[in-house]
Scaffold this motif. Sequence first.
Motif, PDB file in Angstrom:
ATOM      1  N   THR A 186       9.062  -2.115   8.402  1.00  0.00           N
ATOM      2  CA  THR A 186       8.281  -3.119   9.121  1.00  0.00           C
ATOM      3  C   THR A 186       9.179  -3.883  10.080  1.00  0.00           C
ATOM      4  O   THR A 186      10.044  -4.638   9.654  1.00  0.00           O
ATOM      5  N   ASP A 187       8.965  -3.692  11.382  1.00  0.00           N
ATOM      6  CA  ASP A 187       9.784  -4.404  12.357  1.00  0.00           C
ATOM      7  C   ASP A 187       9.133  -5.748  12.720  1.00  0.00           C
ATOM      8  O   ASP A 187       8.032  -6.064  12.264  1.00  0.00           O
TER       9      ASP A 187
ATOM     10  N   MET B 231       0.810  -1.206   0.000  1.00  0.00           N
ATOM     11  CA  MET B 231       0.000   0.000   0.000  1.00  0.00           C
ATOM     12  C   MET B 231       0.854   1.272   0.000  1.00  0.00           C
ATOM     13  O   MET B 231       0.360   2.347  -0.363  1.00  0.00           O
ATOM     14  N   GLU B 232       2.116   1.174   0.372  1.00  0.00           N
ATOM     15  CA  GLU B 232       2.900   2.390   0.585  1.00  0.00           C
ATOM     16  C   GLU B 232       3.039   3.238  -0.674  1.00  0.00           C
ATOM     17  O   GLU B 232       2.980   4.465  -0.616  1.00  0.00           O
ATOM     18  N   CYS B 233       3.220   2.588  -1.824  1.00  0.00           N
ATOM     19  CA  CYS B 233       3.369   3.351  -3.070  1.00  0.00           C
ATOM     20  C   CYS B 233       2.107   4.158  -3.372  1.00  0.00           C
ATOM     21  O   CYS B 233       2.180   5.236  -3.984  1.00  0.00           O
ATOM     22  N   ILE B 234       0.964   3.638  -2.938  1.00  0.00           N
ATOM     23  CA  ILE B 234      -0.302   4.344  -3.129  1.00  0.00           C
ATOM     24  C   ILE B 234      -0.366   5.562  -2.210  1.00  0.00           C
ATOM     25  O   ILE B 234      -0.775   6.660  -2.617  1.00  0.00           O
TER      26      ILE B 234
ATOM     27  N   LEU C  43      14.705   5.843  -1.213  1.00  0.00           N
ATOM     28  CA  LEU C  43      14.730   5.902   0.255  1.00  0.00           C
ATOM     29  C   LEU C  43      14.895   4.506   0.850  1.00  0.00           C
ATOM     30  O   LEU C  43      15.609   4.312   1.829  1.00  0.00           O
ATOM     31  N   TYR C  44      14.245   3.503   0.238  1.00  0.00           N
ATOM     32  CA  TYR C  44      14.384   2.127   0.728  1.00  0.00           C
ATOM     33  C   TYR C  44      15.789   1.603   0.472  1.00  0.00           C
ATOM     34  O   TYR C  44      16.382   0.915   1.304  1.00  0.00           O
ATOM     35  N   VAL C  45      16.320   1.938  -0.704  1.00  0.00           N
ATOM     36  CA  VAL C  45      17.687   1.511  -1.046  1.00  0.00           C
ATOM     37  C   VAL C  45      18.666   2.085  -0.027  1.00  0.00           C
ATOM     38  O   VAL C  45      19.561   1.398   0.457  1.00  0.00           O
ATOM     39  N   GLU C  46      18.462   3.352   0.319  1.00  0.00           N
ATOM     40  CA  GLU C  46      19.333   3.996   1.306  1.00  0.00           C
ATOM     41  C   GLU C  46      19.223   3.352   2.673  1.00  0.00           C
ATOM     42  O   GLU C  46      20.212   3.274   3.401  1.00  0.00           O
TER      43      GLU C  46
ATOM     44  N   MET D  25      11.425  -7.065  -4.623  1.00  0.00           N
ATOM     45  CA  MET D  25      12.481  -7.785  -3.909  1.00  0.00           C
ATOM     46  C   MET D  25      12.619  -7.234  -2.487  1.00  0.00           C
ATOM     47  O   MET D  25      12.827  -7.985  -1.540  1.00  0.00           O
ATOM     48  N   ILE D  26      12.483  -5.921  -2.365  1.00  0.00           N
ATOM     49  CA  ILE D  26      12.621  -5.294  -1.045  1.00  0.00           C
ATOM     50  C   ILE D  26      11.419  -5.620  -0.154  1.00  0.00           C
ATOM     51  O   ILE D  26      11.565  -5.903   1.037  1.00  0.00           O
ATOM     52  N   VAL D  27      10.228  -5.596  -0.743  1.00  0.00           N
ATOM     53  CA  VAL D  27       9.019  -5.962   0.014  1.00  0.00           C
ATOM     54  C   VAL D  27       9.139  -7.394   0.539  1.00  0.00           C
ATOM     55  O   VAL D  27       8.801  -7.680   1.686  1.00  0.00           O
ATOM     56  N   GLN D  28       9.641  -8.294  -0.309  1.00  0.00           N
ATOM     57  CA  GLN D  28       9.748  -9.711   0.061  1.00  0.00           C
ATOM     58  C   GLN D  28      10.774  -9.936   1.174  1.00  0.00           C
ATOM     59  O   GLN D  28      10.703 -10.913   1.909  1.00  0.00           O
ATOM     60  N   LEU D  29      11.711  -9.007   1.279  1.00  0.00           N
ATOM     61  CA  LEU D  29      12.774  -9.145   2.288  1.00  0.00           C
ATOM     62  C   LEU D  29      12.186  -9.265   3.695  1.00  0.00           C
ATOM     63  O   LEU D  29      12.685 -10.013   4.533  1.00  0.00           O
TER      64      LEU D  29
END
Lengths: 222, 221
Positions: free
Chosen positions: A208-209, A16-19, A165-168, A105-109
């Motif tokens: 997400t923790d 949902m974040e991209c939305i 921002l996620y890459v960073e 790939m990042i979401v799946q992490l």
Amino acid sequence: MSGKPVLHYFNARGRMECIRWLLAAAGVEFEEKIIERPEDLEKLKKDGKLMFEQVPMVEIDGMTLVQTRAILNYIATKYDLSGKDMKERALIDMYAEGIADLNEMIVQLVITPPDQKEAKISLIKDRTKNRYLPAFEKVLKSHGQDYLVGNRLSRVDIHLLELLLYVEEIDSSLLAPFPLVKALKSRLSSLPNVKKFLQPGSQRKPPTDEKALEEARKVFKF
Amino acid sequence: MAGKPVLHYFDGRGRMEPVRWLLAAAGVEFEEKFLKTRDDLGRLRNDGSLVFQQVPMVEIDGMKLVQTRAILNYIASKYNLYGKDMKERALIDMYAEGIADLDEIVLHQPYVPREEKEANLAKIKDKARNRYFPAYEKVLKSHGQDYLVGNRLSRADVYLVELLYHVEELDPSVLANFPLLKALRTRVSNLPTVKKFLQPGSQRKPYEDEKRVESVMKIFS
């Protein structure tokens, strides 16, 4: 009824974040109905609001839309962030899909088992610096303009900012070899709507923790 | 230069097949350049033709488009298979994305390791019968029209019909309880352009056999 879009999801970035980003960048106020318990999700399903029994779901303009891309396409078109014609849209779509692949790939992490995490992170870093960031640096270099497509802000600039921002968060040195991408990031971060969304207290969600993941597992049973 | 779109991919369904279907349904002739070896892929990568180093890639109207959805969106818009306004497009996108989710599992079936094939097939059958096909049957029932959106053919119908054929190959009785889906498939299959594409000798690709899978793996390994 406020007339604002209503976002149905759990209290995390996920799909949902991209939305949230796109609505925020477009200056559109939105409400969120957070799915906290399994019963909340079951109710949505029983009420027939989830075409494929899945969230994200967004209530907007009398529609109950599911599928992230369907939702993003509608918002982008409505708020004129989809290019001026078919060909600009093709470029926007092409670039946005590349971003979506890396973002996936990042979401799946988040849900990757601990023993596989390191390999996944390694692959993400490799793709970031050898496939995706070079591609966008090349686009920006090719036309020398301030935005990726059509010399004005479109959805894909926002998607890219979010991704950067996620890459960073994973490794802040990954952006170093890409000056034009970095410049785009700065430029976008200064846009009033984006700046506001980047402030604490906005509807932007944190990484997400473990606790949030456990909550989500209870509701979505994965 | 023919002016026809040129599709760059291996000689198999994979992620290009929905593009072939959509062009065919729109009555658009297209050429195909097949990747046969790792070098063919290397060449395309080295001459900068692939924005993300990947295929599918389609040369169309002076562009070299990659990413299946970007390609499909462009073709659908150009040939008026994308609804009449934003709201119809939202429905078409929603339906197409559901089909794409199921297709993602289906298109992998030939490539899944032997010991995982049974489980993957079970997943396809379960999702098709219990999640996706009921959803589309419900849409058709809700308005009683001949097509999914806007009472006329759109990309969503073409994509769904393609998937109905592909899932039926793997699960022959899957359509038994979905009369409206069967009727849609018949209706769309009888359209002149689609009928032609369904004939032997068209550019439609067969289910990837082991030999094909092996040669594809060599290109991408």
